[in-house]
Scaffold this motif. Structure first.
Motif, PDB file in Angstrom:
ATOM      1  N   UNK A  76       0.529  -0.859  -0.264  1.00  0.00           N
ATOM      2  CA  UNK A  76       0.413  -0.034   0.078  1.00  0.00           C
ATOM      3  C   UNK A  76       0.988   1.395  -0.262  1.00  0.00           C
ATOM      4  N   UNK A  77       2.610   0.805   0.188  1.00  0.00           N
ATOM      5  CA  UNK A  77       3.424   2.465  -0.141  1.00  0.00           C
ATOM      6  C   UNK A  77       2.847   3.077   1.067  1.00  0.00           C
ATOM      7  N   UNK A  78       3.357   3.993   1.507  1.00  0.00           N
ATOM      8  CA  UNK A  78       3.368   5.077   2.685  1.00  0.00           C
ATOM      9  C   UNK A  78       2.288   5.937   2.526  1.00  0.00           C
ATOM     10  N   UNK A  79       1.891   5.262   3.833  1.00  0.00           N
ATOM     11  CA  UNK A  79       0.601   6.750   4.260  1.00  0.00           C
ATOM     12  C   UNK A  79       1.135   7.542   5.698  1.00  0.00           C
ATOM     13  N   UNK A  80       1.280   9.036   5.246  1.00  0.00           N
ATOM     14  CA  UNK A  80       1.063   9.688   6.480  1.00  0.00           C
ATOM     15  C   UNK A  80       2.706  10.322   6.910  1.00  0.00           C
ATOM     16  N   UNK A  81       3.153  11.479   7.135  1.00  0.00           N
ATOM     17  CA  UNK A  81       4.398  12.110   7.277  1.00  0.00           C
ATOM     18  C   UNK A  81       4.404  12.875   8.390  1.00  0.00           C
ATOM     19  N   UNK A  82       3.595  12.799   9.540  1.00  0.00           N
ATOM     20  CA  UNK A  82       3.948  13.454  10.534  1.00  0.00           C
ATOM     21  C   UNK A  82       4.145  13.039  11.270  1.00  0.00           C
ATOM     22  N   UNK A  83       3.806  12.158  11.858  1.00  0.00           N
ATOM     23  CA  UNK A  83       4.097  11.016  12.924  1.00  0.00           C
ATOM     24  C   UNK A  83       5.632  11.186  13.254  1.00  0.00           C
ATOM     25  N   UNK A  84       6.050  11.323  14.575  1.00  0.00           N
ATOM     26  CA  UNK A  84       7.744  10.831  14.621  1.00  0.00           C
ATOM     27  C   UNK A  84       7.846   9.099  14.450  1.00  0.00           C
ATOM     28  N   UNK A  85       6.784   8.309  14.662  1.00  0.00           N
ATOM     29  CA  UNK A  85       6.345   6.647  14.583  1.00  0.00           C
ATOM     30  C   UNK A  85       5.839   6.456  13.468  1.00  0.00           C
ATOM     31  N   UNK A  86       6.916   5.683  12.979  1.00  0.00           N
ATOM     32  CA  UNK A  86       6.986   4.804  11.393  1.00  0.00           C
ATOM     33  C   UNK A  86       6.368   3.147  11.390  1.00  0.00           C
ATOM     34  N   UNK A  87       5.714   2.780  10.692  1.00  0.00           N
ATOM     35  CA  UNK A  87       5.855   1.152  10.784  1.00  0.00           C
ATOM     36  C   UNK A  87       6.102   0.642   9.553  1.00  0.00           C
ATOM     37  N   UNK A  88       6.780  -0.343   9.901  1.00  0.00           N
ATOM     38  CA  UNK A  88       7.576  -0.387   8.597  1.00  0.00           C
ATOM     39  C   UNK A  88       7.108  -2.249   8.093  1.00  0.00           C
ATOM     40  N   UNK A  89       6.247  -2.567   7.100  1.00  0.00           N
ATOM     41  CA  UNK A  89       5.123  -3.960   6.860  1.00  0.00           C
ATOM     42  C   UNK A  89       6.392  -4.400   5.509  1.00  0.00           C
ATOM     43  N   UNK A  90       6.392  -5.707   5.472  1.00  0.00           N
ATOM     44  CA  UNK A  90       6.193  -6.177   4.351  1.00  0.00           C
ATOM     45  C   UNK A  90       5.446  -7.842   5.098  1.00  0.00           C
ATOM     46  N   UNK A  91       3.763  -7.852   4.734  1.00  0.00           N
ATOM     47  CA  UNK A  91       2.819  -8.404   4.609  1.00  0.00           C
ATOM     48  C   UNK A  91       3.088 -10.455   4.188  1.00  0.00           C
ATOM     49  N   UNK A  92       4.239  -9.960   3.181  1.00  0.00           N
ATOM     50  CA  UNK A  92       4.928 -11.333   3.119  1.00  0.00           C
ATOM     51  C   UNK A  92       6.367 -11.792   2.471  1.00  0.00           C
ATOM     52  N   UNK A  93       6.979 -11.837   3.067  1.00  0.00           N
ATOM     53  CA  UNK A  93       8.194 -11.541   2.825  1.00  0.00           C
ATOM     54  C   UNK A  93       9.006 -12.522   1.869  1.00  0.00           C
ATOM     55  N   UNK A 105       9.017 -18.086   3.359  1.00  0.00           N
ATOM     56  CA  UNK A 105       8.818 -16.300   3.707  1.00  0.00           C
ATOM     57  C   UNK A 105       8.085 -15.773   4.923  1.00  0.00           C
ATOM     58  N   UNK A 106       8.178 -14.771   4.937  1.00  0.00           N
ATOM     59  CA  UNK A 106       7.791 -14.172   6.281  1.00  0.00           C
ATOM     60  C   UNK A 106       7.143 -13.259   7.038  1.00  0.00           C
ATOM     61  N   UNK A 120      10.768  -5.280  16.415  1.00  0.00           N
ATOM     62  CA  UNK A 120      10.948  -6.171  14.752  1.00  0.00           C
ATOM     63  C   UNK A 120      10.333  -7.236  15.348  1.00  0.00           C
ATOM     64  N   UNK A 121       9.967  -7.243  15.248  1.00  0.00           N
ATOM     65  CA  UNK A 121       8.694  -8.760  14.458  1.00  0.00           C
ATOM     66  C   UNK A 121       8.920  -9.902  13.198  1.00  0.00           C
ATOM     67  N   UNK A 122       9.609 -10.529  12.892  1.00  0.00           N
ATOM     68  CA  UNK A 122       9.549 -11.796  12.170  1.00  0.00           C
ATOM     69  C   UNK A 122       8.856 -13.291  12.394  1.00  0.00           C
ATOM     70  N   UNK A 123       7.861 -13.248  11.158  1.00  0.00           N
ATOM     71  CA  UNK A 123       7.045 -14.088  11.156  1.00  0.00           C
ATOM     72  C   UNK A 123       6.870 -15.357  10.538  1.00  0.00           C
ATOM     73  N   UNK A 124       7.577 -16.790  11.100  1.00  0.00           N
ATOM     74  CA  UNK A 124       7.658 -17.546   9.260  1.00  0.00           C
ATOM     75  C   UNK A 124       6.372 -18.694   9.622  1.00  0.00           C
TER      76      UNK A 124
END
Length: 260
Positions: A76-93, A105-106, A120-124
Motif C-alpha cells: 500500500x506504500x506510505x501513508x502519513x508523514x507527520x508522526x515520529x512513529x513509522x511502521x515498516x511492514x512487509x506482509x509476505x517477505x 517466506x515470512x 521488530x517481529x519476524x514470523x515464519x
C-alpha cells in the motif's frame, strides 16, 4: 522509553497475518479454494491475495491501537508523514518462494521511532517460529533468549548469502570470494531464515544485496539485540534507503568488512 506496548501490538499483528498467509498457502498446496490471485507489479515482482490480505490485517490492527502513527507497507506504500512513529511492514517477505510453493517466506513488522528501529517481529508461518526484539531489551525466538555465536575465527565460521545479482557486478564481489575461501562453510539460506540462524548463534555471517528496508528492518533489530552487528556492505547503519546487508557476530563482521 518503554516500547513493550508497541511490541505487543506488532506480535499480535504478525500472528494474525502469518495465520492468514498459512491458510492461503496450505489451501493452494491442496488445490482448494480460488487460488492465490497472482499478479505481477510494475517493478516486475509478484503479489498475491495473501500479500494484500495480510497487509490489510496488519494495518487494521496497528491503526486500531495507534491511529496517528505513519504506516509504510510493501503493498500500500506510505501513508502519513507527520508522526515520529513509522511502521515498516512487509506482509509476505519471500513472495517469489510462496509462488513457487516452497516455505521460505515470512511476515516482517518493525516500528521506527524518530529514525531508529525500536521494535521488530519476524514470523515464519510454515516454520512455526517467530522472532522478536525490543530496543534495549533483547531478542527472543518463541520465548527463548537469542544470542549470537561467540565464534571469532573466520576458519570456524559459517556464512550465508542471498540476492547476489547486484553484488556480482560490484567491487565487493572479489571480497566475497575472499570471505568464502576463508570460512568453514558457506550456505544460501536466504530470506528471513539466515537472520534467525545468525541471531540464534547457529551461523556467523550474512551477506546480501538487492534488499529494501521493509525486508530487513525487523531482522536488523533482532540480530542487533542478540549481540550482532548489522549494517550495509559499506558498514553504514540501517536506514530507509538501505539496499544491502553485512550482518554477523562482532568479530566475524569486522573480519568480513576488512575483506570487502
Amino acid at each position: 522509553m518503554d516500547y513493550s506496548p508497541y511490541l505487543k501490538v506488532a506480535r499480535r499483528a504478525a500472528t494474525a497475518a502469518a495465520a492468514r498467509i498459512r491458510e492461503h498457502y496450505e489451501n493452494w498446496q491442496k488445490g482448494d479454494g480460488p487460488g492465490i490471485g497472482l499478479q505481477i507489479k510494475a517493478d516486475n515482482t509478484p503479489v498475491t491475495v495473501a500479500d494484500k490480505e495480510a497487509e490489510q490485517l496488519i494495518q487494521e490492527i496497528v491503526s486500531e491501537h495507534f491511529p496517528k502513527h505513519d504506516f509504510f507497507g510493501e503493498e500500500t506504500g506510505r501513508s502519513g508523514t507527520d508522526s515520529e512513529f513509522l511502521w515498516l511492514v512487509d506482509p509476505l517477505d519471500g513472495t517469489r518462494g510462496f509462488v513457487r510453493r516452497y516455505p521460505f517466506f515470512s511476515t516482517q513488522i518493525a516500528l521506527m521511532h524518530a529514525g531508529e528501529i525500536v521494535v521488530g517481529v519476524s514470523a515464519a508461518p510454515m516454520f512455526g517460529e517467530t522472532a522478536w526484539a525490543q530496543r534495549g531489551a533483547g531478542a527472543w525466538l518463541d520465548g527463548q533468549v537469542l544470542q549470537v555465536s561467540d565464534i571469532a575465527q573466520m576458519d570456524q565460521a559459517t556464512v550465508s548469502t542471498g540476492n547476489l545479482a547486484t553484488l556480482a557486478g560490484s567491487r565487493n564481489w572479489a571480497g566475497l570470494g575472499k570471505i568464502i575461501s576463508r570460512v568453514a562453510r558457506n550456505r544460501g539460506y536466504g530470506d528471513f531464515y539466515h537472520y534467525h540462524l545468525l541471531a540464534a548463534g547457529k551461523i556467523e555471517l550474512v551477506i546480501e544485496s538487492d534488499v529494501n528496508i521493509l525486508d530487513i528492518a525487523a531482522l536488523s533489530l533482532i540480530v542487533s539485540e542478540a549481540g550482532g552487528r548489522f549494517t550495509d556492505l559499506d558498514g553504514e547503519p540501517v536506514a530507509l534507503g538501505t539496499r544491502s546487508v553485512l550482518a554477523g557476530t562482532p568479530a566475524i563482521w569486522q573480519a568480513a568488512r576488512k575483506l570487502l
